[in-house]
Design a protein around this motif. Structure first.
Motif, PDB file in Angstrom:
ATOM      1  N   SER A 132       0.997  -1.095  -0.050  1.00 40.71           N
ATOM      2  CA  SER A 132      -0.194   0.109  -0.049  1.00 40.71           C
ATOM      3  C   SER A 132       0.776   1.254  -0.073  1.00 40.71           C
ATOM      4  CB  SER A 132      -0.795   0.058   1.270  1.00 40.71           C
ATOM      5  OG  SER A 132      -1.841  -1.167   1.207  1.00 40.71           O
ATOM      6  N   LEU A 133       0.371   2.429  -0.452  1.00 37.88           N
ATOM      7  CA  LEU A 133       1.043   3.682  -0.493  1.00 37.88           C
ATOM      8  C   LEU A 133      -0.040   4.513  -0.166  1.00 37.88           C
ATOM      9  CD1 LEU A 133       3.590   5.503  -0.689  1.00 37.88           C
ATOM     10  CD2 LEU A 133       2.556   5.807  -3.039  1.00 37.88           C
ATOM     11  N   ILE A 134      -0.012   5.168   1.358  1.00 44.09           N
ATOM     12  CA  ILE A 134      -1.216   6.088   1.610  1.00 44.09           C
ATOM     13  C   ILE A 134      -0.366   7.089   2.220  1.00 44.09           C
ATOM     14  CG2 ILE A 134      -2.911   6.457   3.571  1.00 44.09           C
ATOM     15  CD1 ILE A 134      -4.149   5.086   1.152  1.00 44.09           C
ATOM     16  N   ASP A 135      -0.479   8.392   1.638  1.00 42.94           N
ATOM     17  CA  ASP A 135       0.000   9.695   2.248  1.00 42.94           C
ATOM     18  C   ASP A 135       1.631   9.493   2.549  1.00 42.94           C
ATOM     19  OD1 ASP A 135      -2.340  10.628   2.225  1.00 42.94           O
ATOM     20  OD2 ASP A 135      -2.995  10.266   4.442  1.00 42.94           O
ATOM     21  N   ASN A 136       2.369   8.797   1.449  1.00 39.16           N
ATOM     22  CA  ASN A 136       3.524   8.635   1.705  1.00 39.16           C
ATOM     23  C   ASN A 136       4.202   7.697   2.578  1.00 39.16           C
ATOM     24  OD1 ASN A 136       4.794  10.223  -0.657  1.00 39.16           O
ATOM     25  ND2 ASN A 136       4.533  12.049   0.464  1.00 39.16           N
ATOM     26  N   GLN A 137       3.200   6.766   3.041  1.00 40.91           N
ATOM     27  CA  GLN A 137       3.532   5.872   3.850  1.00 40.91           C
ATOM     28  C   GLN A 137       3.336   4.596   3.059  1.00 40.91           C
ATOM     29  OE1 GLN A 137       1.027   5.545   7.619  1.00 40.91           O
ATOM     30  NE2 GLN A 137       2.341   3.835   8.138  1.00 40.91           N
ATOM     31  N   ARG A 138       4.476   3.722   3.099  1.00 43.40           N
ATOM     32  CA  ARG A 138       4.436   2.396   2.252  1.00 43.40           C
ATOM     33  C   ARG A 138       4.297   1.409   3.404  1.00 43.40           C
ATOM     34  NH1 ARG A 138       4.976   1.934  -2.515  1.00 43.40           N
ATOM     35  NH2 ARG A 138       6.169   3.627  -3.686  1.00 43.40           N
ATOM     36  N   ILE A 139       3.541   0.411   3.116  1.00 44.81           N
ATOM     37  CA  ILE A 139       2.958  -0.738   3.950  1.00 44.81           C
ATOM     38  C   ILE A 139       3.143  -2.023   3.193  1.00 44.81           C
ATOM     39  CG2 ILE A 139       1.209  -1.939   5.603  1.00 44.81           C
ATOM     40  CD1 ILE A 139       0.124   1.028   5.829  1.00 44.81           C
ATOM     41  N   TRP A 140       3.756  -3.176   3.613  1.00 47.56           N
ATOM     42  CA  TRP A 140       3.714  -4.285   2.721  1.00 47.56           C
ATOM     43  C   TRP A 140       3.313  -5.518   3.923  1.00 47.56           C
ATOM     44  CZ3 TRP A 140       7.657  -1.298   3.212  1.00 47.56           C
ATOM     45  CH2 TRP A 140       8.923  -1.543   4.062  1.00 47.56           C
ATOM     46  N   ASN A 141       2.644  -6.585   3.223  1.00 45.40           N
ATOM     47  CA  ASN A 141       2.175  -7.533   4.156  1.00 45.40           C
ATOM     48  C   ASN A 141       2.986  -8.933   3.838  1.00 45.40           C
ATOM     49  OD1 ASN A 141       0.004  -6.087   4.704  1.00 45.40           O
ATOM     50  ND2 ASN A 141      -1.235  -7.001   3.266  1.00 45.40           N
ATOM     51  N   HIS A 142       2.622  -9.869   4.977  1.00 44.49           N
ATOM     52  CA  HIS A 142       3.333 -11.105   4.699  1.00 44.49           C
ATOM     53  C   HIS A 142       3.089 -11.944   3.592  1.00 44.49           C
ATOM     54  CE1 HIS A 142       4.471 -11.028   9.144  1.00 44.49           C
ATOM     55  NE2 HIS A 142       3.270 -10.682   9.241  1.00 44.49           N
ATOM     56  N   LEU A 143       4.115 -12.350   2.998  1.00 44.51           N
ATOM     57  CA  LEU A 143       4.077 -13.024   1.626  1.00 44.51           C
ATOM     58  C   LEU A 143       3.218 -14.184   1.547  1.00 44.51           C
ATOM     59  CD1 LEU A 143       7.823 -12.657   0.238  1.00 44.51           C
ATOM     60  CD2 LEU A 143       5.593 -11.538  -0.685  1.00 44.51           C
ATOM     61  N   ARG A 144       3.629 -15.139   2.506  1.00 45.42           N
ATOM     62  CA  ARG A 144       2.998 -16.694   2.432  1.00 45.42           C
ATOM     63  C   ARG A 144       1.577 -16.247   2.984  1.00 45.42           C
ATOM     64  NH1 ARG A 144       6.463 -20.960   5.040  1.00 45.42           N
ATOM     65  NH2 ARG A 144       4.473 -21.536   5.765  1.00 45.42           N
ATOM     66  N   PRO A 145       0.851 -17.147   1.941  1.00 42.79           N
ATOM     67  CA  PRO A 145      -0.888 -17.026   2.366  1.00 42.79           C
ATOM     68  C   PRO A 145      -1.050 -17.378   3.751  1.00 42.79           C
ATOM     69  CG  PRO A 145      -0.710 -17.956   0.138  1.00 42.79           C
ATOM     70  CD  PRO A 145       0.761 -17.503   0.700  1.00 42.79           C
ATOM     71  N   ASP A 146      -0.834 -18.741   4.233  1.00 47.96           N
ATOM     72  CA  ASP A 146      -0.998 -19.185   5.534  1.00 47.96           C
ATOM     73  C   ASP A 146      -0.699 -18.302   6.468  1.00 47.96           C
ATOM     74  OD1 ASP A 146       1.749 -19.731   4.693  1.00 47.96           O
ATOM     75  OD2 ASP A 146       1.918 -21.290   6.296  1.00 47.96           O
ATOM     76  N   ILE A 147       0.575 -17.387   6.482  1.00 43.97           N
ATOM     77  CA  ILE A 147       1.144 -16.487   7.360  1.00 43.97           C
ATOM     78  C   ILE A 147       0.356 -15.432   7.539  1.00 43.97           C
ATOM     79  CG2 ILE A 147       3.131 -15.048   8.380  1.00 43.97           C
ATOM     80  CD1 ILE A 147       4.762 -17.632   7.168  1.00 43.97           C
ATOM     81  N   TYR A 148      -0.098 -15.025   6.111  1.00 36.30           N
ATOM     82  CA  TYR A 148      -0.865 -13.924   5.994  1.00 36.30           C
ATOM     83  C   TYR A 148      -2.489 -14.148   6.804  1.00 36.30           C
ATOM     84  CZ  TYR A 148      -4.432 -10.665   4.045  1.00 36.30           C
ATOM     85  OH  TYR A 148      -5.527  -9.811   3.837  1.00 36.30           O
ATOM     86  N   ILE A 149      -3.062 -15.268   6.699  1.00 35.12           N
ATOM     87  CA  ILE A 149      -4.243 -15.634   7.029  1.00 35.12           C
ATOM     88  C   ILE A 149      -4.122 -15.693   8.503  1.00 35.12           C
ATOM     89  CG2 ILE A 149      -6.029 -17.516   7.084  1.00 35.12           C
ATOM     90  CD1 ILE A 149      -5.355 -18.120   4.242  1.00 35.12           C
ATOM     91  N   LYS A 150      -3.121 -16.407   9.055  1.00 33.87           N
ATOM     92  CA  LYS A 150      -2.965 -16.355  10.347  1.00 33.87           C
ATOM     93  C   LYS A 150      -2.879 -14.815  11.145  1.00 33.87           C
ATOM     94  CE  LYS A 150      -0.907 -20.705  11.086  1.00 33.87           C
ATOM     95  NZ  LYS A 150       0.275 -21.248  10.310  1.00 33.87           N
ATOM     96  N   ASN A 151      -2.251 -14.032  10.475  1.00 36.03           N
ATOM     97  CA  ASN A 151      -2.028 -12.573  10.859  1.00 36.03           C
ATOM     98  C   ASN A 151      -2.944 -11.604  10.257  1.00 36.03           C
ATOM     99  OD1 ASN A 151       0.495 -13.026  12.553  1.00 36.03           O
ATOM    100  ND2 ASN A 151       0.722 -14.081  10.762  1.00 36.03           N
ATOM    101  N   SER A 152      -4.204 -11.987   9.919  1.00 41.29           N
ATOM    102  CA  SER A 152      -4.917 -10.975   9.201  1.00 41.29           C
ATOM    103  C   SER A 152      -5.162  -9.748  10.041  1.00 41.29           C
ATOM    104  CB  SER A 152      -6.074 -11.723   8.541  1.00 41.29           C
ATOM    105  OG  SER A 152      -6.992 -12.438   9.298  1.00 41.29           O
ATOM    106  N   GLN A 153      -5.437  -9.910  11.379  1.00 44.49           N
ATOM    107  CA  GLN A 153      -5.465  -8.929  11.967  1.00 44.49           C
ATOM    108  C   GLN A 153      -4.708  -7.734  11.881  1.00 44.49           C
ATOM    109  OE1 GLN A 153      -7.165 -10.366  15.546  1.00 44.49           O
ATOM    110  NE2 GLN A 153      -8.834  -8.716  15.731  1.00 44.49           N
ATOM    111  N   THR A 154      -3.394  -8.335  11.978  1.00 46.83           N
ATOM    112  CA  THR A 154      -2.235  -7.181  11.692  1.00 46.83           C
ATOM    113  C   THR A 154      -1.192  -7.957  10.609  1.00 46.83           C
ATOM    114  OG1 THR A 154      -1.303  -8.499  13.534  1.00 46.83           O
ATOM    115  CG2 THR A 154      -2.048  -6.450  14.168  1.00 46.83           C
ATOM    116  N   PRO A 155      -1.526  -7.945   9.536  1.00 48.84           N
ATOM    117  CA  PRO A 155      -0.848  -8.403   8.316  1.00 48.84           C
ATOM    118  C   PRO A 155       0.539  -7.917   7.967  1.00 48.84           C
ATOM    119  CG  PRO A 155      -2.613  -7.568   7.495  1.00 48.84           C
ATOM    120  CD  PRO A 155      -2.755  -7.168   8.818  1.00 48.84           C
ATOM    121  N   THR A 156       0.922  -6.714   8.430  1.00 47.92           N
ATOM    122  CA  THR A 156       2.088  -5.846   8.133  1.00 47.92           C
ATOM    123  C   THR A 156       3.081  -6.573   8.264  1.00 47.92           C
ATOM    124  OG1 THR A 156       0.843  -4.057   8.676  1.00 47.92           O
ATOM    125  CG2 THR A 156       2.881  -3.593   8.423  1.00 47.92           C
ATOM    126  N   ALA A 157       4.083  -6.656   7.204  1.00 49.97           N
ATOM    127  CA  ALA A 157       5.458  -7.291   7.382  1.00 49.97           C
ATOM    128  C   ALA A 157       6.460  -6.065   7.565  1.00 49.97           C
ATOM    129  CB  ALA A 157       5.792  -8.421   6.383  1.00 49.97           C
TER     130      ALA A 157
END
Ligand code: SF4
Length: 392
Positions: A286-311
């Motif tokens: 994501s890019l919002i107001d010059n802030q870049r955010i990226w999520n966990h790559l692996r689907p299972d890790i993303y699913i487990k951390n969907s409340q806080t998926p930011t890597a």
């Protein structure tokens, strides 16, 4: 217009594929493999991923205070979003509409693989609000498709296209690839003619690149990737592409993208203009107001951390970096970058910060300044990767 009032784009990453293509470096996984490794559930893999996406939408909206923010485009990319059941896509769209204000002419695209597409699917997608389909066709030549590990044929691609039209899609894009091992100029010409015959509104025609981490790259390193085409042939194909698509009424508006009047891809234009976007799903950025955010790559890790998926995340505060990024993206566009707009947006003068770069590019005939806009020349477009890496 204040930044916060600019409409944003939403991207949903669906990382599942039937098989992994040899050249693909996207964050995508063979679904069956994930099931066998028990990284996703056998039966409810799609609904558990949807639940995670919905959880992420709710969390991000709260975290970044985005309730009611205007949305101009939504893109379901992957992976193979056409593998994902339409009822799950519907849930994601309904949740998005609950939290964001979709402008009436919003573009809502979904990437489809010709082999996972049928009439019923397109009808359903149309009904739930998808208004643009993007087909990853790459080539109509079955031997080349096999070389790329694609699991569809040229005939499948044409059939899928006609079915999408029949189901009512009036905005269809197709992807074509150049520089495929063993591709000749004649085959590339046939691919273009086949594409034009289908009469899509939009064509992305890009060059194959051998990316680290792909099986093509591993073969290349061992000297076993046969049939690679020469740089000269690649240039000839590039020129042929521009001429044929131009003659067929497609306007080139970006290095690799061509559209009929009124059908430029709004979603990608927002990226190239460095507009704000939110990416949801495994590995999404994501890019919002010059802030870049990226999520966990692996689907299972993303699913487990969907409340806080930011890597990871980064607040971009370095003016030169923001300007360099804006130039790198904006110069992809045929109409170039307005120096004044760029200054208004970032508060800095790129002609001062990048003076030496620009002078060097002007001298080498890679860049021109035309009525306040910086544009790549034809030669600059061909050497764009070198130009872009020097700007970062
Ligand atoms: S279908 Fe697309 S995303 Fe999936 S492996 Fe092939 S190129 Fe990658």
């Amino acid at each position: 217009m204040p930044e916060k009032e600019n409409p944003i784009s939403l991207y949903f990453h669906i990382p599942f594929c039937t098989a992994k293509c040899g050249y693909c470096d996207f964050n995508s996984y063979e679904l069956q493999n994930l099931i066998e490794k028990k990284q996703v559930h056998n039966k409810n893999w799609a609904s558990e991923y949807t639940d995670a996406l919905i959880m992420e939408i709710k969390g991000r909206v709260k975290e970044l205070q985005l309730t009611g923010r205007k949305v101009q485009s939504v893109f379901f990319g992957g992976g193979t979003p056409s593998l994902f059941p339409p009822q799950e896509i519907k849930k994601i769209l309904l949740t998005s509409r609950k939290f964001f204000d979709f402008i009436p002419e919003s573009e809502i695209s979904l990437e489809a693989n010709p082999n996972s597409s049928d009439y019923d699917l397109f009808k359903k997608l149309k009904k739930i609000g998808i208004n643009r389909i993007s087909f990853g066709i790459q080539s109509f030549n079955d031997i080349l498709l096999k070389n790329l590990d694609r699991i569809h044929s040229g005939k499948d691609a044409k059939r899928a296209f006609y079915l999408a039209r029949k189901a009512g899609f009036e905005n269809i894009s197709i992807d074509l690839m150049f520089g495929i091992p063993f591709q000749t100029k004649e085959i590339a010409n046939d691919d273009l003619q086949n594409a034009i015959e289908l009469n899509p509104e939009h064509i992305s025609a890009y060059e194959l690149t051998i990316e680290p981490g792909t099986s093509f790259h591993a073969l290349h390193m061992k000297g076993e990737l046969n049939g690679l085409i020469s740089e000269n042939l690649s240039l000839e194909m590039w020129e042929m592409r521009d001429q044929i698509l131009h003659d067929a009424g497609y306007e080139q508006y970006e290095i690799s993208n061509f559209a009929k009047l009124g059908f430029r891809c709004k979603h990608n234009l927002n990226y190239w203009n460095r507009g704000d976007y939110l990416g949801f799903g495994a590995g999404a950025h994501s890019l919002i107001d010059n802030q870049r955010i990226w999520n966990h790559l692996r689907p299972d890790i993303y699913i487990k951390n969907s409340q806080t998926p930011t890597a990871g995340e980064e607040k971009m505060e370095n003016a030169k970096k923001i300007l360099g990024e804006s130039l790198m993206l904006g110069l992809r566009l045929k109409e170039g970058v307005s120096l004044l707009e760029l200054k208004k947006k970032t508060g800095f003068d790129s002609e001062i910060l990048f003076k030496n770069h620009f002078n060097d590019f002007y001298k080498k005939n890679l860049l021109i300044k035309d009525r306040g806009k910086l544009k790549l020349t034809k030669k600059g477009m061909l050497l764009s990767n070198q130009i872009f890496s020097s700007l970062l």
